[in-house]
Write an enzyme that holds these catalytic residues in place. Structure first.
Site, PDB file in Angstrom:
ATOM      1  N   GLY B  24       1.017  -1.268  -0.072  1.00 41.76           N
ATOM      2  CA  GLY B  24       0.014   0.100  -0.058  1.00 41.76           C
ATOM      3  C   GLY B  24       0.730   1.324  -0.153  1.00 41.76           C
ATOM      4  O   GLY B  24       2.248   1.310  -0.357  1.00 41.76           O
ATOM      5  N   GLY B  25       0.232   2.366   0.425  1.00 41.89           N
ATOM      6  CA  GLY B  25       1.016   3.863   0.206  1.00 41.89           C
ATOM      7  C   GLY B  25       2.162   3.611   1.402  1.00 41.89           C
ATOM      8  O   GLY B  25       3.049   4.595   1.111  1.00 41.89           O
ATOM      9  N   VAL B  29       4.278  -5.180   3.229  1.00 44.57           N
ATOM     10  CA  VAL B  29       4.623  -6.203   4.124  1.00 44.57           C
ATOM     11  C   VAL B  29       4.910  -7.638   3.735  1.00 44.57           C
ATOM     12  O   VAL B  29       4.288  -7.968   2.750  1.00 44.57           O
ATOM     13  CB  VAL B  29       2.926  -6.092   4.937  1.00 44.57           C
ATOM     14  CG1 VAL B  29       3.303  -6.990   6.304  1.00 44.57           C
ATOM     15  CG2 VAL B  29       2.612  -4.839   5.427  1.00 44.57           C
ATOM     16  N   LYS B  43       7.373  -5.189   7.888  1.00 44.21           N
ATOM     17  CA  LYS B  43       6.886  -4.012   7.140  1.00 44.21           C
ATOM     18  C   LYS B  43       7.912  -3.026   6.648  1.00 44.21           C
ATOM     19  O   LYS B  43       8.649  -2.340   7.556  1.00 44.21           O
ATOM     20  CB  LYS B  43       5.772  -3.170   8.170  1.00 44.21           C
ATOM     21  CG  LYS B  43       4.851  -2.199   7.468  1.00 44.21           C
ATOM     22  CD  LYS B  43       4.035  -1.561   8.289  1.00 44.21           C
ATOM     23  CE  LYS B  43       2.748  -2.220   8.288  1.00 44.21           C
ATOM     24  NZ  LYS B  43       1.615  -1.356   9.082  1.00 44.21           N
ATOM     25  N   ASP B 132      -6.783   5.346  12.314  1.00 43.57           N
ATOM     26  CA  ASP B 132      -7.328   4.633  10.732  1.00 43.57           C
ATOM     27  C   ASP B 132      -7.818   3.177  11.247  1.00 43.57           C
ATOM     28  O   ASP B 132      -7.434   2.314  10.816  1.00 43.57           O
ATOM     29  CB  ASP B 132      -5.887   4.397  10.106  1.00 43.57           C
ATOM     30  CG  ASP B 132      -6.124   3.868   8.597  1.00 43.57           C
ATOM     31  OD1 ASP B 132      -7.515   3.988   8.525  1.00 43.57           O
ATOM     32  OD2 ASP B 132      -5.472   3.334   7.997  1.00 43.57           O
TER      33      ASP B 132
END
Lengths: 219, 524
Positions: B24-25, B29, B43, B132
């Protein structure tokens, strides 16, 4: 149009189609031998052909008849057996000459059971008085409507078995490919990705073997 | 999905990459293994690494059984920062919600939502705002809920649930005050409210075509609480309040209200159902106080009928496409094996004359029926779909099986003027009439019976004789259409298939249904 309406119409159509044809099929489940066109063989004095069932009924003639002789043999049963073998080969040749050809090869046993009308035996004494007698059998056989129908049934079974072996190879190939995919996914999960690359290689090899089996069978 | 590192590489000293699990941004991972054999998630942080790492370092020493543990932060030889953290192998809540489009079973909400609130409460107690919270960041491993992706800075994203975020959370879970830039832990309470709403109803309270539209709804619109079971309406109205001051002050306060609702319901439940099997007793929150007396209520389960998930008709897909493919291919292989076994048993019983053509006919018909049902039904994952469409599709599959039967009987396809069969003679003696019989027989048996229930993951039991009897009944009734009733391979293959389909289809026991007493009260 709503799917329910289409579905109902399809079901009614299928039932009507099935019922309409059921009677027809049950009364005439197989096309009969007399529907086939039989080629008249030229140059064979023994061959008698009639393609019309009504004519055959009136005249009592078979679809086709012939007679063949075997080789001289040392015993009567051997001579008869040899004549049957020759007769089976003769019938097979005749069937191959049909349009379309009948590919099933009748066995001597089939000829003896369903086609033989008469067996004549002749003895031959050699000039040497000490030599034993030799025998030769001549088989007269004919192909009636019923025996021809049996041949057609056997031919259908022969083709069905051929198809099934072909289909078995295709299914085996597909199953190999499925095993490759399922095996990879399952084993990769079980091993938590530790052996992803070796598993992929194995799966690819197994899958390719499966694809090759399918390809060879199809083409 | 292309990852920077592949299996076997060691970008970080002491850890071997096994596979990439997410991207992702923020970066990537990986699932990795330490030299000592410990399974970890690595990560790789990209982008605003300094800011990200500052947040992560604050969380390194947090310990809570509902938080994904962060072990360490390290740099690789290129100077790129990596976070070493606990590897959670289960599904995300997002995946589970996708599987329950009309809401989770109450038992699961009762089990998971308090755990989620406790994890968030723990973060708040340590001065950390998650910012988030979304189903994509909540993991379930062996029934244990774990919250991940905390300690990172966020940015906005317009996609729903699982979108990767970089600054202030996914827009669907974003509190209205985020737009002003002045926010605190109340944004997490708001997100918890959205998640509770989604757990109860299967949908999010605010959705739209664009991020702006969704944000505007968060700012202006009131959530539609008509789909929410009655007792939860007041709780959600408070948690989703536009003004942070009107919301629950803490996650602990929110969980108190929710648990109070379940406590009232639990009084009406048998003792063994008060705590689902395998669920550890929750540790009370630090700030937990005695729940305020709440008026006894009964859960109006009818507001969300699927929430009980006791319906055997519900179709639940596998966790992912990969799993679905795995399940389907396994079922297809197993069905081949079982078709072979059942055909062998049939031959051993000497029901027919056991010629190769008879045995082969039965085997291939059984296998064809199994495959023709397994393949389409595997992809019918929607709970409520027009049954007639399914029936029509299955009827078409049945018609194809009819053609297969016809072909196996010796018929060769031939279209006059287009494609002429090479052999029109002996093998084509069946004729079109018999063909129509085969097609109508299999088309009808496929269309009349609800085969998708036989392969349903959530069928009432792994194997039931009822579908077998139903199949046998219709197969025999429709045998009148079968061209060769003296050799009922079609009926035998259908009955065998109804057994095999149950044996090879995955089965997942449904949670126990609500007690009768509850249902009576609900109706009243």
């Amino acid at each position: 149009m709503r799917a329910s309406l289409i579905g109902t119409l399809v079901f009614i159509g299928l039932i009507a189609l099935g019922l309409r044809t059921t009677h027809q099929v049950h009364t005439s489940p197989r096309a009969r031998a007399q529907d086939r066109v039989v080629i008249i063989e030229q140059g064979n004095a023994n061959a008698v052909v009639s393609t019309n069932k009504r004519d055959r009924k009136q005249s009592g003639l078979p679809v086709w008849k012939d007679s063949v002789s075997g080789e001289f043999k040392s015993s009567s049963p051997e001579a008869t057996e040899d004549a049957m073998r020759v007769a089976a080969e003769r019938v097979a040749r005749h069937l191959r000459a049909q349009t379309p050809p009948v590919e099933w090869t009748p066995t001597p046993e089939f000829v003896r059971k369903h086609m033989v009308k008469n067996v004549k035996e002749e003895q031959r004494e050699l000039t040497d008085s000490n030599a034993p007698l030799t025998y030769r059998a001549t088989v007269e056989f004919e192909m009636s409507d019923s025996s021809f129908q049996k041949i057609l049934d056997e031919d259908r079974k022969y083709h069905v078995e051929q198809r099934m072996w072909w289909l078995a190879r295709i299914v085996a190939g597909i199953v190999l490919m499925l095993v490759a995919v399922a095996g990879y996914v399952r084993l990769d999960d079980v091993t938590k990705g530790f052996y992803s690359i070796p598993l992929r290689i194995v799966a690819l090899i197994v899958g390719l073997i499966g694809a090759a089996v399918v390809a060879v069978s199809v083409f | 999905m292309k990852f920077a590192y592949s299996t076997g590489q060691k970008p970080l000293d002491g850890y071997t990459i096994k596979r990439g699990v997410g991207k992702g941004g923020f970066g990537e991972v990986y699932f990795a293994l330490s030299d000592g054999g410990k399974e970890v998630a690595l990560k790789l942080i990209r982008g605003q690494a300094d800011i990200e790492l500052r947040g992560i370092r604050q969380c390194l020493n947090l310990k809570h059984h509902h938080l994904v543990s962060l072990y360490d932060v390290k740099n690789d030889i290129h100077g790129e920062p990596w976070v070493v953290m606990e590897y959670v192998s289960g599904e995300t809540l997002n995946t589970i919600l996708n599987r329950h489009p009309r809401g989770l079973p109450q038992e699961l909400i009762q089990q998971w939502f308090p755990a989620l609130c406790r994890a968030v409460g723990y973060l708040h107690d340590h001065g950390i705002v998650h910012r988030d919270l979304k189903p994509g960041n909540i993991f379930l491993e062996a029934g244990m809920l774990k919250v991940g992706d905390y300690g990172l800075s966020k940015s906005m994203s317009s996609s729903h649930r699982s979108a990767q975020t970089q600054s202030v959370g996914t827009v669907h879970y974003m509190a209205p005050e985020v737009a002003s830039g002045n926010y605190n832990k109340s944004v997490d309470v708001y997100a918890l409210g959205v998640i509770l709403y989604e757990m109860l109803t299967g949908s999010i309270p605010f959705d739209g075509e664009s991020a702006q539209e969704v944000m505007m709804k968060h700012l202006m619109a009131l959530p539609d609480l008509t789909k929410v079971p009655g007792p939860f309406k007041s709780v959600l109205a408070k948690a989703l309040a536009k003004d942070p001051n009107h919301r629950h002050a803490t996650a602990a306060e929110l969980v108190q209200d929710v648990e109070a609702i379940y406590a009232n319901v639990a009084e009406a439940l048998p003792v063994e159902r008060q705590r689902p099997v395998g669920v550890a007793k929750e540790v009370p929150l630090k700030n937990n106080t005695t729940p305020a007396p709440v008026k006894p209520t009964v859960l109006p389960i009818h507001a969300s009928p699927q929430a009980t998930v006791a319906e055997p008709t519900m179709t639940v897909p596998a966790a992912s496409f990969r799993d679905q493919v795995g399940e389907l291919t396994t079922a297809l292989v197993k069905s081949t094996l079982f078709a072979g076994i059942t055909t062998t048993l049939w031959a051993a019983l000497r029901i027919t004359d056991n010629s190769w053509s008879d045995i082969g006919m039965l085997f291939f018909l059984t296998l064809g029926i199994c495959w023709a049902i397994l393949i389409p039904t595997k992809f019918w994952t929607v709970i409520k779909e027009d049954e007639w469409k399914r029936r029509l599709i299955l009827t078409a599959c049945g018609a194809l099986i009819g053609l297969l039967a016809l072909w196996l009987e010796g018929w060769t396809p031939s279209i006059p003027g287009v494609f002429e069969a090479s052999n029109q003679g002996p093998t084509n003696t069946l004729g079109l009439a018999a063909g129509a019989g085969f097609i109508s027989y299999f088309g009808l048996t496929f269309g009349i019976l609800r085969w998708w229930k036989t392969t349903n993951r959530r069928r009432s039991s792994w194997f039931s004789f009822f579908p077998v009897l139903a199949t046998g009944f219709w197969a025999l009734v429709l045998l009148i259409l079968y061209p060769t009733p003296e050799k009922p391979y079609g009926a035998a293959a259908l009955v065998m298939s109804s057994m095999i389909l149950q044996w090879v289809s995955p089965w997942q026991a449904a949670p126990p249904a609500l007690p009768k007493r509850m249902r009576v009260r609900r109706v009243a």
